[in-house]
Design a protein around this motif. Structure first.
Motif, short mmCIF file in Angstrom:
data_model
loop_
_atom_site.label_atom_id
_atom_site.label_comp_id
_atom_site.label_asym_id
_atom_site.label_seq_id
_atom_site.Cartn_x
_atom_site.Cartn_y
_atom_site.Cartn_z
N PRO A 289 0.98 -1.21 0.50
CA PRO A 289 -0.14 0.02 0.34
C PRO A 289 0.34 0.75 0.34
O PRO A 289 0.36 2.20 -0.58
CB PRO A 289 -1.02 -0.15 1.25
CG PRO A 289 -0.65 -1.42 1.50
CD PRO A 289 0.03 -2.26 1.37
N GLY A 290 1.29 1.36 0.68
CA GLY A 290 2.80 2.45 0.75
C GLY A 290 3.59 2.96 -0.10
O GLY A 290 4.10 3.83 -0.95
N ALA A 291 3.36 1.88 -1.45
CA ALA A 291 4.40 1.90 -2.57
C ALA A 291 3.75 3.16 -3.59
O ALA A 291 2.48 3.90 -3.61
CB ALA A 291 4.23 0.69 -3.13
N GLY A 292 4.92 4.05 -4.25
CA GLY A 292 3.69 4.86 -5.32
C GLY A 292 3.96 4.80 -6.58
O GLY A 292 3.39 3.56 -7.20
N SER A 293 4.22 5.24 -7.51
CA SER A 293 3.66 4.94 -9.23
C SER A 293 4.69 3.57 -9.52
O SER A 293 5.13 3.34 -10.71
CB SER A 293 4.29 6.66 -9.88
OG SER A 293 5.28 6.80 -10.04
N GLU A 294 5.68 3.22 -8.25
CA GLU A 294 7.45 3.17 -9.13
C GLU A 294 6.20 1.34 -9.26
O GLU A 294 7.10 0.49 -9.26
CB GLU A 294 8.05 2.37 -8.26
CG GLU A 294 7.57 2.40 -6.68
CD GLU A 294 7.53 3.18 -5.83
OE1 GLU A 294 7.62 3.57 -5.00
OE2 GLU A 294 6.76 5.04 -6.68
N ARG A 295 5.17 1.56 -8.72
CA ARG A 295 5.10 0.44 -8.05
C ARG A 295 4.17 -0.43 -9.41
O ARG A 295 3.75 -1.80 -10.05
CB ARG A 295 3.18 0.32 -6.83
CG ARG A 295 3.43 0.88 -5.95
CD ARG A 295 1.92 0.89 -5.02
NE ARG A 295 1.15 0.61 -5.45
CZ ARG A 295 -0.01 0.02 -5.54
NH1 ARG A 295 -0.46 -0.22 -4.05
NH2 ARG A 295 -1.27 0.48 -5.67
N TYR A 296 4.41 0.86 -10.48
CA TYR A 296 3.40 -0.14 -12.18
C TYR A 296 4.42 -0.38 -12.71
O TYR A 296 5.52 0.49 -12.65
CB TYR A 296 2.19 0.45 -12.07
CG TYR A 296 1.06 0.73 -11.80
CD1 TYR A 296 0.31 -0.47 -11.92
CD2 TYR A 296 0.62 1.57 -10.79
CE1 TYR A 296 -0.40 -0.51 -11.17
CE2 TYR A 296 -0.15 1.35 -9.83
CZ TYR A 296 -1.06 0.23 -10.00
OH TYR A 296 -2.20 0.09 -9.74
N VAL A 297 4.60 -1.26 -13.80
CA VAL A 297 5.72 -1.31 -14.57
C VAL A 297 4.20 -1.07 -16.10
O VAL A 297 3.86 -1.74 -16.11
CB VAL A 297 6.43 -2.78 -15.25
CG1 VAL A 297 6.90 -2.26 -16.81
CG2 VAL A 297 7.11 -3.17 -14.14
N THR A 298 4.90 -0.01 -16.52
CA THR A 298 4.00 0.44 -17.96
C THR A 298 5.27 0.44 -19.33
O THR A 298 5.90 0.34 -19.07
CB THR A 298 3.85 1.40 -17.66
OG1 THR A 298 2.57 1.88 -18.92
CG2 THR A 298 3.93 2.27 -17.70
N LYS A 299 4.78 -0.25 -20.33
CA LYS A 299 5.52 0.89 -22.03
C LYS A 299 4.63 1.05 -22.69
O LYS A 299 3.15 0.28 -22.61
CB LYS A 299 6.17 -0.93 -22.01
CG LYS A 299 7.04 -1.40 -21.08
CD LYS A 299 7.77 -2.97 -21.67
CE LYS A 299 8.52 -2.75 -20.67
NZ LYS A 299 9.48 -4.02 -19.93
#
Length: 463
Positions: A289-299
């Motif tokens: 829950p505390g993670a930010g946008s780095e939680r996602y990998v997008t391409k």
């Protein structure tokens, strides 16, 4: 022709039905017991009736009444206890069961809320028109979960996580640069990963196998750190109408829909929550829950449209960053013709084409050809067929810049926040479950199937 008739109005003779539902108290244990009792009463009535195709008018009325009264209690129960149920199924949001597992767990933990595994297995013996329609109850449960800001957000993020099969195959894909799935081929060429649909006999139409493979393939592309850009393209087909040609996608496999092999949970909902949503929003790799946008990998993703992109094929294009089409290609969302809801197409098409054109496409069945003036709302490039490979390579090179991934994620968040998607999909779960068993839909898919069988027989007689 085998179709499922609409439930008629109640006859003058009062049908035998379950006892009138007792109002729920708001206390979870008491309400769960009352739900189980009402569901059991409905099941006793259904068990005493013949299978759906053999029911008389009065028997259909009795079945419809039993379902309606049980569903009224389920609706009341979910209105009061959805977050409690979801908390039980996820151990207070500490576990992340994927959608099919969540629905199965709900059947075990709260009897009567959704169909059991055995009941769903029994449904598989029948074509769509001859089923009991138990998926409707699954749709109502999934819709209620998605309506909840807490439970729904948790489920959306769960389904944005990598599939177990992708994690199993990742090391091999990283090492070999290619994976051959049952209906999808994934190949890395330099920093570009090519995902090719392969359902050649059905014009690359989506069935349960293809959807599962695409979920795995999209995960592999997003998880491989050496890949900068993904490409979606249909493989060559051996369908008589387009033999030897590439076809992007014919949309949902209507034969499988007619035959009852397009599951609501495992296909219609998991597709939208899974790989289609990952194309737009990326892969959730860190669910803390505390993670930010780095939680996602997008391409960034490119779509290469050969011949046509119908239905679900066109829906995919609405999530992509660059679409290349050959000059003779067209797209369409034949929702009015098929009678079902075109996934999240209704959510995404309007912002891309404008409201008027979106209505023409969804409600009127309008096709958009690559040469139409409105084509710019759907395609970024239109090229001759023999220039498709070159155009895809050029687009991939342009999208490989380091800042592209970050900016396309911010664009996706601005255009479609996850909670906006969640609230849409909650209503989609209700609507699609009902439409999948609507008499007009069942009649249409049956007529299409019979026409296809007549054409096949005619071809056979000429050979």
């Amino acid at each position: 022709m085998t179709t499922r008739p609409a439930a008629p109005a109640a006859s003058s003779a009062a049908p035998t039905g379950p006892a009138a539902p007792v109002p729920l108290s708001g206390r979870f244990d008491d309400d769960a017991r009352r739900l189980a009792e009402q569901a059991a009463a409905a099941e006793r009535i259904l068990a005493a009736l013949p299978p759906v195709p053999g029911r008389s008018r009065d028997e259909r009325t009795r079945a419809a009444t039993a379902h309606a009264e049980a569903r009224a209690v389920r609706r009341d129960f979910l209105a009061r206890h959805t977050d409690t149920v979801y908390g039980l199924l996820t151990d207070g949001l500490t576990r992340r069961p994927r959608l099919p597992d969540l629905v199965d767990a709900a059947a075990d933990r709260v009897p009567g809320l959704v169909p059991t595994r055995a009941q769903m297995a029994a449904e598989l013996r029948f074509v769509q028109a001859e089923k009991e329609g138990r998926e409707i109850d699954q749709g109502r449960f999934c819709g209620a979960v998605l309506r909840s800001p807490t439970a729904g957000r948790h489920l959306v993020e769960t389904m944005l996580g990598p599939t177990p099969r992708a994690l199993e195959l990742l090391d091999r894909f990283r090492a070999e640069g290619r994976v051959e799935l049952d209906a999808v081929h994934v190949e890395r060429r330099g920093t570009v990963a090519h995902v090719e649909f392969r359902n050649p006999g059905r014009l690359n139409a989506e069935n349960a196998r293809l959807v599962a493979d695409l979920d795995t393939a999209v995960d592999l592309v997003l998880l491989d750190d050496t890949v900068r850009v993904g490409v979606l393209r249909g493989g060559t087909t051996d369908h008589p109408a387009h033999r030897g040609r590439r076809v992007f996608s014919a949309g949902i496999d209507l034969t499988d829909l007619r035959d009852g092999r397009i599951p609501l949970v495992g296909f219609l909902l998991a597709r939208e929550l899974g790989y289609v949503n990952k194309l737009l929003h990326g892969l959730l790799t860190d669910p803390a829950p505390g993670a930010g946008s780095e939680r996602y990998v997008t391409k960034p993703w490119i779509g290469a449209v050969d011949t046509f992109a119908i239905g679900g094929g066109m829906q995919l294009l609405l999530t992509l960053d660059h679409v290349v089409a050959e000059e003779g290609a067209y797209v369409s969302l034949p929702a009015a013709e098929e009678g079902i809801v075109p996934g999240a197409g209704n959510l995404r098409l309007t912002r891309q084409t404008g409201a008027r054109l979106a209505r023409q496409v969804v409600l009127g069945g309008r096709r958009i050809a690559a040469t139409d003036p409105e084509a710019a709302a759907v395609y970024d490039e239109v090229v001759p067929a023999d220039r498709m490979d070159e155009a895809v390579e050029r687009a991939a090179a342009a999208l490989a810049a380091p800042a592209v991934a970050a900016n396309r994620r911010m664009l996706a968040l601005a255009e479609e926040p996850l909670d906006h998607f969640r609230t849409y999909l909650a209503e989609f779960a209700f609507a699609q479950a009902d439409r999948a068993y609507a008499p007009d839909v069942l009649d249409k898919v049956e007529r299409r199937w019979q026409e296809r069988e007549r054409r096949r027989a005619a071809r056979g007689s000429r050979t």
